[in-house]
Design a protein around this motif. Structure first.
Motif, short mmCIF file in Angstrom:
data_model
loop_
_atom_site.label_atom_id
_atom_site.label_comp_id
_atom_site.label_asym_id
_atom_site.label_seq_id
_atom_site.Cartn_x
_atom_site.Cartn_y
_atom_site.Cartn_z
N LYS A 101 3.15 4.70 -7.54
CA LYS A 101 1.92 5.15 -8.25
C LYS A 101 1.30 4.05 -9.10
O LYS A 101 0.79 4.30 -10.20
CB LYS A 101 2.22 6.38 -9.14
N LEU A 105 -4.31 -1.68 -6.27
CA LEU A 105 -5.39 -1.45 -5.29
C LEU A 105 -6.34 -2.63 -5.18
O LEU A 105 -6.70 -3.04 -4.07
CB LEU A 105 -6.17 -0.20 -5.69
N TYR A 150 0.85 -1.21 0.00
CA TYR A 150 0.00 0.00 0.00
C TYR A 150 0.88 1.25 0.00
O TYR A 150 0.68 2.16 -0.80
CB TYR A 150 -0.91 -0.03 1.24
N GLY A 210 -1.59 2.26 -9.48
CA GLY A 210 -3.01 2.19 -9.10
C GLY A 210 -3.61 0.81 -9.26
O GLY A 210 -4.55 0.44 -8.56
N LEU A 245 1.63 1.32 -4.23
CA LEU A 245 0.53 2.21 -4.59
C LEU A 245 0.97 3.67 -4.54
O LEU A 245 0.97 4.37 -5.55
CB LEU A 245 -0.67 1.99 -3.64
N TRP A 246 1.38 4.12 -3.35
CA TRP A 246 1.61 5.56 -3.19
C TRP A 246 2.95 6.03 -3.76
O TRP A 246 3.01 7.07 -4.41
CB TRP A 246 1.49 5.95 -1.71
N PHE A 306 -6.74 7.99 -4.18
CA PHE A 306 -5.54 7.90 -5.00
C PHE A 306 -5.64 8.85 -6.21
O PHE A 306 -4.70 9.60 -6.51
CB PHE A 306 -5.37 6.44 -5.46
#
Lengths: 147, 139
Positions: free
Chosen positions: B23, B28, B15, B25, B19-20, B55
Motif C-alpha cells: 500500500k 506510483l 506495482y 501509494g 503498491l498493492w 488505488f
C-alpha cells in the motif's frame, strides 16, 4: 524448445485457425493431447473435449471471429509461455450459459495466457474474457439474474 | 533475456508488491506515467480514469487487498502478469455500502513500459464473478 517468434505464430494460429475458422486439424497440430483450457467458469481437460467446445461455440455464435488487431503489439511470447489480447465478434444465435439465442451482434475483448511444452505444443491456455460484457449485450443479466 | 526485460519485470513487480500489497501509494509516480492508457473490457465493473484513482478507490472498498503473482513473462517493451487477489469489502464500492464479504478474483494484465515506467495496460478479469461474490448479482 521453440523460439519466441514461433510461439507467437502458434498463438495467432490458435485464434485464427482454431477459434475463427474452426479448423480442428490445427488442434492436433498445435495442442498437446493433455491440453488444458481454463476459463473462470469452466475447465476443459483434453484436446478432444476442447474440439467439442469450439464446435459448440460456433453453433451458439454465428461468424465467430477472434481478431488480433495488432500482431506486433497484442501477442507477447518467450520460449515457454505467451499471451494474447483479442477481440471477439459474432452474432449470438444459440443457447449459451442458459441464454437462448438473442440474434444480437456482440463484441468483447479478453486476454489468454499460453504455456508450451519442451516440444513446442500448447499445454495450457487460461482465458479471461469479458463474460459480464457479453451477458450485458445478449440480455443475459436481465434474463438470468434479475428474474 | 535482456537486461531491459528484467528491469521491466522489476517495475511490474513493484506495482504488485509495493503498491498493492504494501500500500505504498508514493511509488506510483516512480513506476508509472500519469495517466496510464487503460484498455478495460467493456463489462468491467470498475473503470477508474487513472492509477491514482484506482488505488484510492480500492483502498476505500478493499483496504486489505492482497495480490499473488502466479506467472510473468517479458518480451520487447511488454510484461505480462497472471494474478489473483483476496480482499474484504469493508468500504463503499460502486456506490454500494460495504458488505464485509471476502472476495477473490483473478486475471491477466499486459503492461507496456517506456523508460522504466508503465505507460499502457490491457486488463482482463472476472467482473461477473466479483459481482456475484458481492451479492450484487445472484450466483
Amino acid at each position: 524448445m521453440a523460439t519466441a517468434q514461433e510461439n507467437e505464430k502458434k498463438i495467432l494460429s490458435f485464434f485464427r485457425d482454431i477459434w475463427s475458422e474452426a479448423n480442428l486439424d490445427v488442434v492436433d497440430q498445435l495442442l498437446d493431447p493433455d491440453f488444458n483450457f481454463i476459463l473462470s467458469f469452466a475447465h476443459i481437460k483434453d484436446r478432444e473435449s476442447f474440439k467439442k467446445l469450439v464446435q459448440f461455440n460456433h453453433q451458439a455464435f454465428e461468424k465467430l471471429t477472434y481478431h488480433v488487431d495488432d500482431e506486433e503489439g497484442d501477442v507477447v511470447a518467450d520460449e515457454t509461455k505467451g499471451a494474447g489480447f483479442w477481440r471477439m465478434t459474432s452474432k449470438h444465435v444459440g443457447m449459451w450459459r442458459n441464454i437462448p439465442g438473442s440474434n444480437k451482434e456482440v463484441e468483447i475483448t479478453g486476454l489468454s495466457y499460453f504455456k508450451f511444452s519442451p516440444e513446442g505444443l500448447i499445454t495450457e491456455v487460461r482465458v479471461h474474457n469479458d463474460v459480464m460484457g457479453l451477458m450485458q449485450q445478449i440480455g443475459g443479466i436481465e434474463l438470468v439474474y434479475a428474474s | 533475456m535482456s537486461t531491459l526485460q528484467e528491469k521491466n519485470k522489476e517495475v511490474v513487480r513493484r506495482y504488485w508488491f509495493e503498491l498493492w500489497n504494501e500500500k505504498k501509494g508514493e511509488v506510483l509516480d516512480e513506476i508509472a506515467l500519469d495517466p496510464v492508457t487503460f484498455h478495460f473490457p467493456g463489462g468491467q465493473a470498475h473503470q477508474p480514469p487513472t492509477l491514482h484513482k484506482w488505488f484510492e478507490t480500492a483502498l476505500i472498498a478493499f483496504p486489505d487487498v492482497h495480490f499473488q503473482l502466479h506467472e510473468e513473462l517479458a518480451e520487447g517493451d511488454k510484461v505480462v502478469s497472471r494474478w489473483s487477489y483476496v480482499a474484504t469489502n469493508t468500504g463503499e464500492f460502486l456506490g454500494r455500502p460495504a458488505t464485509q464479504l471476502k472476495v477473490t478474483d483473478q486475471g491477466i494484465d499486459i503492461f507496456r513500459l517506456e523508460d522504466g515506467k508503465i505507460v499502457e495496460m490491457w486488463v482482463a478479469q472476472d467482473s461477473l464473478g466479483l459481482l456475484q461474490q458481492l451479492g450484487v448479482l445472484p450466483e
